[in-house]
Write a protein that holds these residues in place. Structure first.
Motif, mmCIF file in Angstrom:
data_model
loop_
_atom_site.group_PDB
_atom_site.id
_atom_site.type_symbol
_atom_site.label_atom_id
_atom_site.label_comp_id
_atom_site.label_asym_id
_atom_site.label_seq_id
_atom_site.Cartn_x
_atom_site.Cartn_y
_atom_site.Cartn_z
ATOM 1 N N THR A 136 13.425 -13.920 -5.244
ATOM 2 C CA THR A 136 12.352 -14.859 -5.555
ATOM 3 C C THR A 136 11.382 -15.000 -4.380
ATOM 4 N N TYR A 137 11.892 -15.036 -3.160
ATOM 5 C CA TYR A 137 11.016 -15.132 -1.993
ATOM 6 C C TYR A 137 10.141 -13.899 -1.842
ATOM 7 N N PHE A 138 10.713 -12.729 -2.093
ATOM 8 C CA PHE A 138 9.908 -11.507 -2.058
ATOM 9 C C PHE A 138 8.806 -11.541 -3.110
ATOM 10 N N ILE A 139 9.157 -12.019 -4.289
ATOM 11 C CA ILE A 139 8.170 -12.083 -5.367
ATOM 12 C C ILE A 139 7.066 -13.072 -5.018
ATOM 13 N N TYR A 140 7.414 -14.203 -4.410
ATOM 14 C CA TYR A 140 6.382 -15.164 -4.006
ATOM 15 C C TYR A 140 5.443 -14.571 -2.951
ATOM 16 N N ALA A 141 5.994 -13.832 -2.003
ATOM 17 C CA ALA A 141 5.156 -13.178 -0.996
ATOM 18 C C ALA A 141 4.245 -12.141 -1.645
ATOM 19 N N LEU A 142 4.789 -11.380 -2.589
ATOM 20 C CA LEU A 142 3.962 -10.404 -3.301
ATOM 21 C C LEU A 142 2.881 -11.083 -4.128
ATOM 22 N N LEU A 143 3.224 -12.196 -4.768
ATOM 23 C CA LEU A 143 2.219 -12.931 -5.544
ATOM 24 C C LEU A 143 1.087 -13.431 -4.658
ATOM 25 N N PHE A 144 1.433 -13.948 -3.502
ATOM 26 C CA PHE A 144 0.407 -14.441 -2.585
ATOM 27 C C PHE A 144 -0.515 -13.309 -2.121
ATOM 28 N N LEU A 145 0.093 -12.194 -1.683
ATOM 29 C CA LEU A 145 -0.719 -11.073 -1.205
ATOM 30 C C LEU A 145 -1.538 -10.438 -2.325
ATOM 31 N N LEU A 146 -0.954 -10.341 -3.504
ATOM 32 C CA LEU A 146 -1.687 -9.788 -4.639
ATOM 33 C C LEU A 146 -2.841 -10.698 -5.031
ATOM 34 N N GLY A 147 -2.600 -11.991 -5.016
ATOM 35 C CA GLY A 147 -3.680 -12.934 -5.309
ATOM 36 C C GLY A 147 -4.807 -12.856 -4.297
ATOM 37 N N CYS A 148 -4.469 -12.732 -3.017
ATOM 38 C CA CYS A 148 -5.492 -12.583 -1.982
ATOM 39 C C CYS A 148 -6.271 -11.289 -2.157
ATOM 40 N N HIS A 149 -5.564 -10.211 -2.476
ATOM 41 C CA HIS A 149 -6.226 -8.916 -2.672
ATOM 42 C C HIS A 149 -7.168 -8.967 -3.878
ATOM 43 N N LEU A 150 -6.711 -9.552 -4.969
ATOM 44 C CA LEU A 150 -7.565 -9.660 -6.147
ATOM 45 C C LEU A 150 -8.756 -10.581 -5.895
ATOM 46 N N TRP A 151 -8.508 -11.678 -5.204
ATOM 47 C CA TRP A 151 -9.581 -12.625 -4.947
ATOM 48 C C TRP A 151 -10.672 -12.004 -4.073
ATOM 49 N N SER A 152 -10.275 -11.268 -3.048
ATOM 50 C CA SER A 152 -11.271 -10.716 -2.135
ATOM 51 C C SER A 152 -11.965 -9.488 -2.705
ATOM 52 N N SER A 153 -11.328 -8.783 -3.640
ATOM 53 C CA SER A 153 -11.983 -7.590 -4.158
ATOM 54 C C SER A 153 -12.709 -7.846 -5.472
ATOM 55 N N VAL A 154 -12.271 -8.805 -6.255
ATOM 56 C CA VAL A 154 -12.909 -9.066 -7.548
ATOM 57 C C VAL A 154 -13.998 -10.121 -7.428
ATOM 58 N N VAL A 155 -13.714 -11.213 -6.718
ATOM 59 C CA VAL A 155 -14.677 -12.296 -6.589
ATOM 60 C C VAL A 155 -15.575 -12.003 -5.388
ATOM 61 N N PRO A 156 -16.864 -11.853 -5.628
ATOM 62 C CA PRO A 156 -17.747 -11.567 -4.490
ATOM 63 C C PRO A 156 -17.943 -12.790 -3.604
#
Length: 131
Positions: A109-129
């Motif tokens: 679960t901790y690994f998944i939370y870390a992946l969710l955070f990093l994936l959210g940051c990656h999507l936010w910075s690349s999709v939202v200008p």
């Protein structure tokens, strides 16, 4: 014309990788929503989700680096690529240590939370200008 199609295909691979991530998050989502499901079946779904996410995220990353118009003078470019590489590395580490981590659902679960955070940051910075 070919470069535009490569960007479109790379973005489709990114979306398919996101769907693989969703499958990998299934045991954690089931535990959060208090669903009583078969643990072995959920871990099998998570394993296949991780394999799908690895394949499509690697394809996404390789095709995104083939663009002609990468702006190396912009700090945002480095930030987006660094987030993607860090997320991919954590995902690969999770896949290689899956047999050890699956016995401890809290660590998974901790690994998944870390992946969710990093994936959210990656999507936010690349999709939202950012203006």
């Amino acid at each position: 014309m070919l470069i535009t199609n490569l960007n479109w295909i790379a973005n489709c691979f990114g979306i398919l990788s996101l769907l693989g991530f969703t499958l990998a998050f299934a045991p954690v989502l089931a535990s959060i929503l208090n669903y009583k499901l078969n643990k072995i079946a959920m871990l099998t779904v998570a394993r296949w989700g991780l394999i799908i996410a690895i394949f499509f995220s690697l394809s996404h990353g390789l095709l995104m680096t083939q663009k002609e118009n990468i702006n190396f003078y912009d700090f945002k470019t480095y930030w987006i690529y660094a987030e993607g590489i860090l997320t991919f590395n954590l995902l690969v580490f999770l896949v290689f240590s899956f047999t050890e981590i699956k016995s401890n659902l809290k660590r998974f679960t901790y690994f998944i939370y870390a992946l969710l955070f990093l994936l959210g940051c990656h999507l936010w910075s690349s999709v939202v200008p950012i203006f």
